[in-house]
Write a protein that holds these residues in place. Structure first.
Motif, PDB file in Angstrom:
ATOM      1  N   TYR A   5       1.036  -1.058  -0.137  1.00  0.00           N
ATOM      2  CA  TYR A   5      -0.076   0.258   0.059  1.00  0.00           C
ATOM      3  C   TYR A   5       0.708   1.019   0.066  1.00  0.00           C
ATOM      4  O   TYR A   5       2.235   0.788   0.457  1.00  0.00           O
ATOM      5  CB  TYR A   5      -1.048  -0.106   1.296  1.00  0.00           C
ATOM      6  N   GLU A   6       0.817   1.480  -0.417  1.00  0.00           N
ATOM      7  CA  GLU A   6       1.145   3.640  -0.121  1.00  0.00           C
ATOM      8  C   GLU A   6       2.057   4.080   1.084  1.00  0.00           C
ATOM      9  O   GLU A   6       0.601   4.100   1.859  1.00  0.00           O
ATOM     10  CB  GLU A   6       0.486   4.501  -1.360  1.00  0.00           C
ATOM     11  N   HIS A   8       3.196   7.043   3.646  1.00  0.00           N
ATOM     12  CA  HIS A   8       4.449   8.194   3.512  1.00  0.00           C
ATOM     13  C   HIS A   8       4.837   8.638   4.973  1.00  0.00           C
ATOM     14  O   HIS A   8       4.740   7.878   5.739  1.00  0.00           O
ATOM     15  CB  HIS A   8       3.455   9.363   2.972  1.00  0.00           C
ATOM     16  N   PRO A  70       8.483  11.467   1.045  1.00  0.00           N
ATOM     17  CA  PRO A  70       7.916   9.940   0.677  1.00  0.00           C
ATOM     18  C   PRO A  70       8.856   9.110   1.517  1.00  0.00           C
ATOM     19  O   PRO A  70       9.249   9.017   2.319  1.00  0.00           O
ATOM     20  CB  PRO A  70       9.497   9.619  -0.872  1.00  0.00           C
TER      21      PRO A  70
END
Length: 104
Positions: A5-6, A8, A70
């Motif tokens: 999953y993304e 950050h 990121p």
């Protein structure tokens, strides 16, 4: 990998609400606001929209997102996961103040 999953890194400042419902920086004993970082987890509720958004940490601490960076999926365990994003935001003025604090 199907379970990716993304991810950050969210640099944020803890907040408290005053008796009028206005958000204020949570200050330590020396009167300073201290930035910390978190990341979303697989089971984090809600969605991130933009800086200034409030979220709840796993310890139910209200935090405003001041900066987004990121973060590699493989490095996600270096950061503490957050519990859920809220639909509330701090003012642009508080966001600018927060950006000054984290840049110091």
């Amino acid at each position: 990998m199907k379970n990716k999953y993304e991810v950050h890194r969210f640099v944020g400042l803890p907040f408290v609400a005053d008796n009028s419902g206005n958000y204020l920086f949570k200050l330590d004993d020396q009167g300073n606001a201290k930035p910390h970082s978190w990341r979303p987890g697989k089971h984090t509720k809600g969605k991130f929209t933009h800086v200034g958004q409030l979220f709840l940490s796993e310890n139910n601490l209200l935090v405003a997102i001041i900066k987004v960076e990121p973060l590699a999926f493989k490095d996600r365990h270096l950061e503490v996961p957050l519990q859920r994003f809220t639909s509330e935001y701090i003012t642009d003025e508080l966001l600018r103040q927060g950006q000054v604090i984290i840049s110091e």
